[in-house]
Design a protein around this motif. Structure first.
Motif, short mmCIF file in Angstrom:
data_model
loop_
_atom_site.label_atom_id
_atom_site.label_comp_id
_atom_site.label_asym_id
_atom_site.label_seq_id
_atom_site.Cartn_x
_atom_site.Cartn_y
_atom_site.Cartn_z
N GLU A 1 1.08 -1.41 0.32
CA GLU A 1 -0.15 0.07 0.05
C GLU A 1 1.17 1.26 -0.18
N ALA A 2 2.14 1.01 0.94
CA ALA A 2 2.83 2.58 0.97
C ALA A 2 3.96 3.00 -0.14
N VAL A 3 4.02 1.76 -1.16
CA VAL A 3 4.96 2.15 -2.76
C VAL A 3 4.05 2.23 -3.43
N PRO A 4 4.09 3.09 -3.98
CA PRO A 4 2.75 3.17 -5.57
C PRO A 4 3.61 2.25 -6.99
N GLY A 5 2.88 1.51 -7.21
CA GLY A 5 3.68 1.01 -8.44
C GLY A 5 3.91 2.43 -9.63
N GLU A 6 3.43 2.81 -10.00
CA GLU A 6 3.65 3.84 -10.41
C GLU A 6 5.20 4.36 -10.44
N LEU A 7 5.36 5.21 -9.29
CA LEU A 7 6.76 5.24 -9.03
C LEU A 7 7.90 5.02 -8.94
N LEU A 8 7.84 3.30 -8.79
CA LEU A 8 8.59 2.38 -9.39
C LEU A 8 8.96 2.50 -10.25
N GLU A 9 7.84 2.38 -11.02
CA GLU A 9 8.07 1.91 -13.20
C GLU A 9 8.77 3.61 -13.41
N ALA A 10 8.40 4.57 -12.32
CA ALA A 10 8.63 5.78 -13.02
C ALA A 10 10.54 6.08 -12.90
N ALA A 11 10.66 5.48 -11.77
CA ALA A 11 13.10 5.65 -10.73
C ALA A 11 13.16 4.10 -12.49
N GLY B 1 16.34 4.95 -16.09
CA GLY B 1 17.54 4.21 -15.97
C GLY B 1 18.12 3.97 -14.32
N ALA B 2 17.27 4.00 -12.95
CA ALA B 2 16.98 4.04 -11.83
C ALA B 2 17.80 2.13 -11.46
N GLY B 3 18.57 1.58 -10.48
CA GLY B 3 18.91 0.07 -11.01
C GLY B 3 17.92 -0.78 -10.26
N GLU B 4 17.70 -1.41 -9.62
CA GLU B 4 16.42 -1.96 -8.72
C GLU B 4 16.87 -1.52 -7.46
N ARG C 1 19.02 0.82 -6.14
CA ARG C 1 19.26 2.18 -6.17
C ARG C 1 17.16 2.79 -6.15
N THR C 2 16.51 2.29 -6.56
CA THR C 2 15.42 2.36 -6.73
C THR C 2 14.96 1.93 -5.11
N PHE C 3 15.00 0.92 -4.08
CA PHE C 3 14.60 0.19 -3.25
C PHE C 3 15.29 1.60 -1.66
N PHE C 4 16.50 2.04 -2.36
CA PHE C 4 17.16 2.62 -1.32
C PHE C 4 16.84 4.24 -1.57
N LYS C 5 16.63 4.86 -2.55
CA LYS C 5 16.39 5.84 -3.09
C LYS C 5 15.26 6.41 -2.63
N VAL C 6 14.26 5.29 -3.19
CA VAL C 6 12.23 5.76 -3.19
C VAL C 6 11.92 5.39 -2.00
N SER C 7 11.78 3.49 -1.97
CA SER C 7 10.77 3.03 -1.38
C SER C 7 10.65 2.88 -0.04
N LEU C 8 12.45 2.80 0.47
CA LEU C 8 13.34 2.81 1.78
C LEU C 8 12.17 4.10 2.77
N PRO C 9 12.42 5.60 1.63
CA PRO C 9 12.02 6.08 2.91
C PRO C 9 10.29 5.98 2.90
N LEU C 10 9.37 5.13 2.30
CA LEU C 10 8.54 5.08 2.24
C LEU C 10 7.52 4.18 2.91
N LEU C 11 8.43 2.99 3.57
CA LEU C 11 8.62 2.43 4.27
C LEU C 11 8.91 3.02 5.94
N GLY C 12 9.57 4.40 6.16
CA GLY C 12 9.90 4.13 7.04
C GLY C 12 8.77 3.98 8.47
#
Length: 309
Positions: free
Chosen positions: A190-200, A204-207, A209-220
């Motif tokens: 619920e916390a990490v939108p799939g569209e945000l991952l697709e945009a990352a 050109g972000a790898g998996e 980098r996407t996890f640590f830079k995009v997803s991890l702050p949302l999972l706080g």
């Protein structure tokens, strides 16, 4: 004309009770009050606070006052600071050693369990792979299995590996938290939108980098919630260290305080119930502080997924 005025007055009179009824209707900001729920909440509050009050009050008493005064009132002398000093220095400061052992088990065990739960829950929520449904079924089934049921098989396995009576015998089982994995799976979905991952990924972000830079702050909030659950479970763990450890120098606080409490029943043992109570008070203070400092994070983490849009 008189008939029209009379009709309007009748409509206004009919609307007034409806308006008052709407004004009394419960809303989110003004929920309906229930006397029964209020009484039940008060009973639960008293049930929760009385043991804490008893612990705090009796930690201020001497050994003699524990048996000569009422349990929920103070003794003839206020000995809290003397009890704390004696607890920390008794038997060459073994309480401090037990405290450091507990911190070690929590930092490595609970911290590692939280990290693995975050990785596993994120992968289950955001990636598709063969056997995913089977993994989810195993995780849900593992949540229902009590840890005590696995303690004896774990001891037999670790005894064959030769790691019993070592810190690893407590740390390694603590690294697995099925409930934490399940909680992070539902939170990440619920916390990490799939569209945000697709945009990352498009950028050109790898998996990683996407996890640590995009997803991890949302999972706080979810991470803090899982960390608190695993920390409390490891801090209060008693049965697993009991069967794994023989050397008292590796005891956590739970086993150490139980050993102090059992001294009075041994031949030539010294009764130190005032130190047991004071040590118990010192043991719960870090957990209380952690819950108070992180409550806004874990409350939002527990509410994740409760509303489906």
């Amino acid at each position: 004309m008189t008939t029209l005025a009379t009709g309007r007055a009748s409509d206004a009179a009919a609307r007034r009770p409806a308006a008052r009824l709407r004004g009394r209707r419960p809303t989110v900001d003004r929920p309906r009050r229930s006397p029964l729920l209020t009484v039940l909440a008060a009973v639960v509050l008293v049930y929760s606070l009385v043991p804490l009050a008893w612990l705090l009050i009796n930690a201020t008493k001497t050994q003699e006052d524990l048996f000569s005064s009422f349990g929920l009132w103070f003794g003839s002398s206020f000995s809290l600071w003397d009890n704390i000093t004696t607890t920390l220095t008794y038997d060459d400061g073994v309480f401090v050693r037990w405290l450091l052992n507990t911190v070690l088990y929590v930092v490595v065990g609970a911290g590692g369990a939280t990290f693995l739960a975050v990785l596993g829950g994120y992968a289950l929520a955001k990636f598709d792979f063969p056997g995913k449904r089977g993994v989810l079924a195993v995780v849900i089934g593992a949540v229902a299995v009590p840890g005590t049921a696995l303690a004896v098989p774990t001891f037999l396995m670790f005894s064959q590996l030769g790691i019993t009576n070592t810190p690893w015998a407590v740390i390694i089982p603590s690294l697995i938290s099925p409930f934490g994995l399940y909680l992070m799976w539902t939170f990440a979905a619920e916390a990490v939108p799939g569209e945000l991952l697709e945009a990352a990924r498009i950028d050109g972000a790898g998996e990683f980098r996407t996890f640590f830079k995009v997803s991890l702050p949302l999972l706080g909030p979810g991470i803090v919630t899982v960390l608190l659950f695993t920390m409390v479970a490891t801090w209060n763990n008693y049965f697993l260290p009991l069967i794994m450890l023989r050397d008292s120098t590796w005891y956590p606080l739970t086993l150490g305080l139980n050993a102090w409490n059992a001294q009075a029943a041994t031949a030539g043992g010294e009764a130190i119930f005032n130190l047991v109570i004071t040590g118990s008070l010192l043991t719960i203070l870090p957990l209380v502080a952690a819950f108070l400092l992180l409550q806004r994070y874990w409350q939002s983490g527990l509410a994740a997924g409760s509303v489906k849009e």
